[in-house]
Enzyme design. Structure first.
Site, PDB file in Angstrom:
ATOM      1  N   ASN A 169     -45.546-100.515  -6.482  1.00 23.84           N
ATOM      2  CA  ASN A 169     -45.214-100.756  -7.887  1.00 23.84           C
ATOM      3  C   ASN A 169     -44.188-101.882  -7.893  1.00 23.84           C
ATOM      4  O   ASN A 169     -43.028-101.660  -7.559  1.00 23.84           O
ATOM      5  CB  ASN A 169     -44.638 -99.459  -8.486  1.00 23.84           C
ATOM      6  CG  ASN A 169     -44.135 -99.646  -9.896  1.00 23.84           C
ATOM      7  OD1 ASN A 169     -44.311-100.707 -10.505  1.00 23.84           O
ATOM      8  ND2 ASN A 169     -43.492 -98.620 -10.433  1.00 23.84           N
ATOM      9  N   LYS A 179     -42.983-103.472 -10.323  1.00 27.44           N
ATOM     10  CA  LYS A 179     -42.092-103.417 -11.498  1.00 27.44           C
ATOM     11  C   LYS A 179     -41.924-104.815 -12.098  1.00 27.44           C
ATOM     12  O   LYS A 179     -42.873-105.600 -12.104  1.00 27.44           O
ATOM     13  CB  LYS A 179     -40.751-102.775 -11.102  1.00 27.44           C
ATOM     14  CG  LYS A 179     -40.959-101.392 -10.455  1.00 27.44           C
ATOM     15  CD  LYS A 179     -39.714-100.569 -10.341  1.00 27.44           C
ATOM     16  CE  LYS A 179     -40.060 -99.222  -9.703  1.00 27.44           C
ATOM     17  NZ  LYS A 179     -38.928 -98.307  -9.637  1.00 27.44           N
ATOM     18  N   HIS A 229     -44.986 -93.760 -15.903  1.00 26.90           N
ATOM     19  CA  HIS A 229     -43.877 -93.911 -14.951  1.00 26.90           C
ATOM     20  C   HIS A 229     -42.582 -93.466 -15.632  1.00 26.90           C
ATOM     21  O   HIS A 229     -42.395 -93.681 -16.835  1.00 26.90           O
ATOM     22  CB  HIS A 229     -43.783 -95.373 -14.498  1.00 26.90           C
ATOM     23  CG  HIS A 229     -42.831 -95.560 -13.363  1.00 26.90           C
ATOM     24  ND1 HIS A 229     -41.475 -95.638 -13.553  1.00 26.90           N
ATOM     25  CD2 HIS A 229     -43.040 -95.635 -12.027  1.00 26.90           C
ATOM     26  CE1 HIS A 229     -40.886 -95.762 -12.369  1.00 26.90           C
ATOM     27  NE2 HIS A 229     -41.809 -95.763 -11.436  1.00 26.90           N
ATOM     28  N   GLU A 248     -39.756 -94.693 -15.687  1.00 27.75           N
ATOM     29  CA  GLU A 248     -39.018 -95.765 -16.380  1.00 27.75           C
ATOM     30  C   GLU A 248     -39.619 -95.999 -17.763  1.00 27.75           C
ATOM     31  O   GLU A 248     -38.895 -96.315 -18.712  1.00 27.75           O
ATOM     32  CB  GLU A 248     -39.021 -97.039 -15.515  1.00 27.75           C
ATOM     33  CG  GLU A 248     -38.081 -96.875 -14.329  1.00 27.75           C
ATOM     34  CD  GLU A 248     -38.399 -97.736 -13.118  1.00 27.75           C
ATOM     35  OE1 GLU A 248     -39.220 -98.661 -13.210  1.00 27.75           O
ATOM     36  OE2 GLU A 248     -37.805 -97.445 -12.048  1.00 27.75           O
ATOM     37  N   GLU A 272     -43.053 -88.185  -8.788  1.00 23.77           N
ATOM     38  CA  GLU A 272     -41.889 -89.039  -8.597  1.00 23.77           C
ATOM     39  C   GLU A 272     -40.662 -88.365  -9.215  1.00 23.77           C
ATOM     40  O   GLU A 272     -40.424 -88.507 -10.423  1.00 23.77           O
ATOM     41  CB  GLU A 272     -42.113 -90.402  -9.258  1.00 23.77           C
ATOM     42  CG  GLU A 272     -43.282 -91.162  -8.689  1.00 23.77           C
ATOM     43  CD  GLU A 272     -43.080 -92.669  -8.817  1.00 23.77           C
ATOM     44  OE1 GLU A 272     -43.192 -93.352  -7.803  1.00 23.77           O
ATOM     45  OE2 GLU A 272     -42.788 -93.139  -9.922  1.00 23.77           O
ATOM     46  N   GLY A 313     -35.349 -95.306  -6.861  1.00 20.90           N
ATOM     47  CA  GLY A 313     -34.396 -96.402  -6.772  1.00 20.90           C
ATOM     48  C   GLY A 313     -32.997 -95.955  -6.390  1.00 20.90           C
ATOM     49  O   GLY A 313     -32.034 -96.721  -6.499  1.00 20.90           O
ATOM     50  N   SER A 368     -37.907 -93.747  -3.495  1.00 24.99           N
ATOM     51  CA  SER A 368     -37.179 -94.205  -2.307  1.00 24.99           C
ATOM     52  C   SER A 368     -37.962 -93.994  -1.006  1.00 24.99           C
ATOM     53  O   SER A 368     -37.380 -93.658   0.022  1.00 24.99           O
ATOM     54  CB  SER A 368     -35.800 -93.537  -2.223  1.00 24.99           C
ATOM     55  OG  SER A 368     -35.025 -93.889  -3.359  1.00 24.99           O
TER      56      SER A 368
HETATM   57  P1  PGA Z   1     -38.507 -96.777  -5.421  1.00 26.66           P
HETATM   58  O1  PGA Z   1     -39.453 -96.731  -6.739  1.00 26.66           O
HETATM   59  O2  PGA Z   1     -39.434 -96.732  -4.232  1.00 26.66           O
HETATM   60  O3  PGA Z   1     -37.788 -98.105  -5.533  1.00 26.66           O
HETATM   61  O4  PGA Z   1     -37.612 -95.615  -5.494  1.00 26.66           O
HETATM   62  C1  PGA Z   1     -40.561 -95.880  -6.801  1.00 26.66           C
HETATM   63  C2  PGA Z   1     -41.215 -96.006  -8.145  1.00 26.66           C
HETATM   64  O5  PGA Z   1     -40.508 -96.166  -9.142  1.00 26.66           O
HETATM   65  O6  PGA Z   1     -42.463 -95.956  -8.276  1.00 26.66           O
END
Ligand code: PGA
Length: 258
Positions: free
Chosen positions: A13, A15, A100, A102, A172, A178, A217
């Protein structure tokens, strides 16, 4: 690699990172170094909307699949700033990430929005990767499974059982995205088994083959422990998907662990 009915899926992803030129550069690196893993691992990349055409062109003829990070549920309309399923399908996009955290947390996306997007994606031949996950507060207060049940039931409301065949889930935990903090392999396995059990209430046969990815992560050094769990079928990777080295290292670690 042990043969399972579910292939390992490593998804990136990206982003809101990378211009089209930077995105194509990463695709070229993945193609150059990824041939050894592409045979047995499905690699999926999710660039921003503006990079989709260039990435699809660069990925053509390779084993890389390309996902959008979002879509609107309407086919068209007065929705400034949005992108529809027909627009993505016309580009040749294979999959779409939906719900997601976010999107849910920063842009107010609700369970009902997620459901409308899942229906829209399927209508236009885009395979949904539906994201679910609890916040730290919900986990600490013992609501993890209640939250996940609600998110899953809402996301899949009014779908025909056969639609599960086109679906992937991504667990997730919001507290792991993150943050550098991952769910332990046992915590992740517990949730994945729970989600598969819920899917099995609709169709045991399709639940057995639905990829359930873990995200939050995931890095080269924790991928093997996570992906060695029986119900973890892959990873949805944010930060570590932005360079070919770390993304492919996760794929290789996963491959060695299954
Ligand atoms: P990350 O993000 O690996 O940076 O924690 C995962 C995601 O948001 O899909």
């Amino acid at each position: 690699m042990t043969c399972t009915s579910r292939p390992l899926v490593i998804a990136g992803n990206w982003k809101m990172y990378k211009t089209p030129a930077e995105a194509v550069q990463l695709v070229e690196e993945l193609k150059a170094h990824g041939s050894t893993v592409c045979q047995t691992v499905k690699l999926l990349i999710g660039p921003s909307f503006t990079s989709l055409p260039a990435v699809l062109e660069a990925a053509q003829g390779s084993a890389l699949e390309v996902a959008a990070q979002n879509l609107h549920w309407a086919d068209e309309g007065a929705f400034t700033g949005e992108v529809s399923g027909p627009m993505l399908a016309a580009l040749g996009v294979h999959r779409v990430i939906i719900g997601h955290s976010e999107r849910r947390q920063l842009f107010g996306e609700t369970d009902q929005d997620v459901n409308k997007k899942v229906h829209a994606a399927l209508k236009h031949g885009l395979k949904p990767v539906v994201c679910l996950g609890e916040t730290l507060e919900q986990r600490e207060n013992g609501f993890t499974f209640e939250v996940l049940s609600r998110q899953l039931a809402a996301a899949l409301a009014d779908l025909k059982a056969a639609a599960l065949g086109d679906l992937a889930l991504a667990y997730e935990p919001v507290w792991a995205i993150g943050t550098g903090r991952t769910a332990s392999p046992e915590q992740a396995q517990e949730v994945h088994a729970f989600l598969r059990g819920r899917l099995a209430e609709t169709s045991a046969a399709l639940a057995a083959v639905t990829p359930i990815l873990y995200g939050g992560s995931v890095k080269p050094d924790n991928a093997a422990a996570l992906l060695g769990q029986p119900d973890l079928d892959g990873a949805l990777v944010g930060g570590a998907s932005l360079t070919a080295d770390s993304f492919l290292a996760i794929a290789k670690a996963g491959l060695a662990a299954v």
